[in-house]
Each structure stands twice: as structure tokens, then as C-alpha cells.
Design an enzyme around this catalytic site. Structure first.
Site, mmCIF file in Angstrom:
data_model
loop_
_atom_site.group_PDB
_atom_site.id
_atom_site.type_symbol
_atom_site.label_atom_id
_atom_site.label_comp_id
_atom_site.label_asym_id
_atom_site.label_seq_id
_atom_site.Cartn_x
_atom_site.Cartn_y
_atom_site.Cartn_z
ATOM 1 N N ASP A 1 46.026 55.635 16.474
ATOM 2 C CA ASP A 1 46.530 54.649 17.425
ATOM 3 C C ASP A 1 45.801 53.308 17.266
ATOM 4 O O ASP A 1 44.618 53.288 16.934
ATOM 5 C CB ASP A 1 46.329 55.204 18.842
ATOM 6 C CG ASP A 1 47.264 54.567 19.839
ATOM 7 O OD1 ASP A 1 48.103 53.743 19.436
ATOM 8 O OD2 ASP A 1 47.128 54.882 21.027
ATOM 9 N N ASN B 1 58.636 57.971 19.141
ATOM 10 C CA ASN B 1 58.540 56.657 18.479
ATOM 11 C C ASN B 1 59.907 56.047 18.143
ATOM 12 O O ASN B 1 59.994 54.866 17.824
ATOM 13 C CB ASN B 1 57.694 56.733 17.196
ATOM 14 C CG ASN B 1 56.195 56.815 17.461
ATOM 15 O OD1 ASN B 1 55.426 57.332 16.645
ATOM 16 N ND2 ASN B 1 55.752 56.311 18.607
#
Ligand code: FPP
Length: 228
Positions: free
Chosen positions: A2, A50
Site C-alpha cells: 500500500d 480495486n
């Protein structure tokens, strides 16, 4: 992995530039894991959630995976790395599916280490797909209700045959699991690091593994020191 977007934003670059640097960090992480003799390294590259990102970013992430496999597969194979992919395949483009299958079949018999790529992966989706496969076997009589156990689910998840993760590392300071390996993480240790993924280098990886090695893992039992 991330923090690619924030890494780019801090430099006035587009988010895609962060993902590109993220791939460099992936390469370094695989090399470091191999040097540290870590047998399994799982990389969360694209989550089933996503798809909610802007179409351009989704395209870019798909492109980066393709590029990674095309450019790095031969090297990974040469280094004796076995590639496994977890996540749903049916809603991926045919060319990506073919590349993932090629990566898995080419490297199937390699034994130095396994790199697991979580792509189009979500833990709840994985459990739901496993549940369907088990239900099919129940319906056909291949499995009986009495036989259902922890192992049954283990064997029907995408991770079948892959040991549960000892250590889960999340970068960028977020303190969440975000639908990653929910079942398999029952006894995992966690490391939440402030650094953004593109800055996750060899030293950071080594330091976190070293710190992990000092932890007392009890798996619901008592400390080995107390027991002896
Ligand atoms: C999270 O950062 C990162 C991703 C959603 C993509 C990770 C993908 C790669 C590093 C490249 C592809 C992987 C392989 C194995 C080739 P973010 O975009 O959520 O960052 P932010 O939270 O700072 O916005």
C-alpha cells in the site's frame, strides 16, 4: 503493497508512476526473500475491490502485471521460483488469464521458493468460491456433511497446499487487513509499517523479519519458555 498513490502524489507525479515504482519494490522484495530463504512470499497486487478505481488506473495495473510477467518470468524461472496465482480468474481478460496460466505452468516444478501473486483476490470471494466447490461435491455425493472440517475448507481455497502466512506486512501506515487471507491469517503475526510501498527496500524487509523472529508465537498454547 500500500501507498503507491501517496508516494507519487508527494512527488507531484501521477498515481501510475507510484505503481511503476511499486513494481521495482516487488523485484527487490522477491530477491530479498530469496536471499533470506523465505520459502513463500505472497504479494497482494490487485484486490477484487480495486475494480472500483478509475478505469485508467485499472488498465495501468493490468498492464503492469502483464509487463512484469513478460519481463520477469524468465528470470524468476531461472532462479528456481515457483509462481502461484490466487484470486478469481473468470472476470479477467483472456490475455491476462493466459499469462497467469503460463507463469504457473512454466514454473510448476521449481523448488527454491514460491511467489504467490494475489490478483483479482478478495478473501470473502475466495471463501464463497470454495463454498461453491464444496457444495458441488456435497450435491454429487463426493463429500458427506459429516466429513466437512477445517481441512475441507483449507483444501478448497485458492491457497490449497500453501502454508498459512507466518507474517503479514502492510505498508503505508494503514491498520487494516482489507480482505486479505482472512481465513489463513488466524495465527499470523502482523507488521504495520509507516513506509510507503515504493520505499520498501531490502533493509526494511530484513529489519521486519528480524523483529518477527523475536516474537513469541503461542498459537493458543503457552509460551515455550513457561512450558519448559
Ligand atoms: C496500493 O497502493 C497498491 C495497489 C493497489 C497496487 C499494487 C501493485 C503493484 C505494486 C504493481 C503490480 C504488482 C506486481 C506483482 C507486478 P495505493 O494505490 O492504494 O496507494 P495509496 O493508498 O497511497 O493511494
Amino acid at each position: 503493497m500500500d501507498g503507491n498513490g501517496r508516494w507519487a502524489k508527494a512527488r507531484g507525479l501521477p498515481r501510475t508512476a507510484g505503481h511503476r515504482r511499486g513494481v521495482e519494490a516487488v523485484r527487490e522484495a522477491v530477491r530479498t526473500a530469496a536471499d533470506l530463504r523465505i520459502p513463500y512470499l505472497t504479494l497482494f497486487a490487485f484486490s477484487s475491490e480495486n475494480w472500483n478505481r478509475p478505469a485508467e488506473e485499472v488498465r495501468d495495473l493490468m498492464g503492469l502485471l502483464k509487463l512484469f510477467i513478460r519481463r520477469d518470468l524468465a528470470d524468476l524461472h531461472k532462479e528456481g521460483v515457483r509462481v502461484r496465482v490466487i484470486g478469481a480468474r473468470d472476470n479477467l481478460a483472456a490475455d491476462i488469464r493466459a499469462l497467469l496460466e503460463e507463469a504457473e505452468s512454466l514454473t510448476r516444478d521449481n523448488t527454491n521458493m514460491t511467489v504467490v501473486v494475489a490478483f483479482n483476490y478478495g478473501a470473502r470471494d475466495e471463501v464463497a468460491r470454495a463454498m461453491r466447490r464444496i457444495a458441488e461435491k456435497l450435491a454429487s455425493g463426493d463429500v458427506s456433511i459429516e466429513e466437512l472440517s477445517v481441512e475441507t475448507l483449507d483444501q478448497h481455497l485458492d491457497t490449497a497446499g500453501i502454508p498459512d502466512p507466518d507474517l503479514i506486512i502492510r505498508t503505508s501506515g494503514e491498520l487494516r487487513l482489507s480482505n486479505f487471507l482472512l481465513w489463513q491469517a488466524a495465527y499470523s503475526e502482523f507488521a504495520f509499517l509507516p513506509c510507503l510501498w515504493p520505499d520498501f527496500d531490502r533493509k526494511t524487509f530484513q529489519d521486519v523479519v528480524e523483529e518477527f523472529a523475536t516474537r513469541d508465537r503461542r498459537f493458543g498454547g503457552i509460551s515455550r519458555e513457561i512450558a519448559s
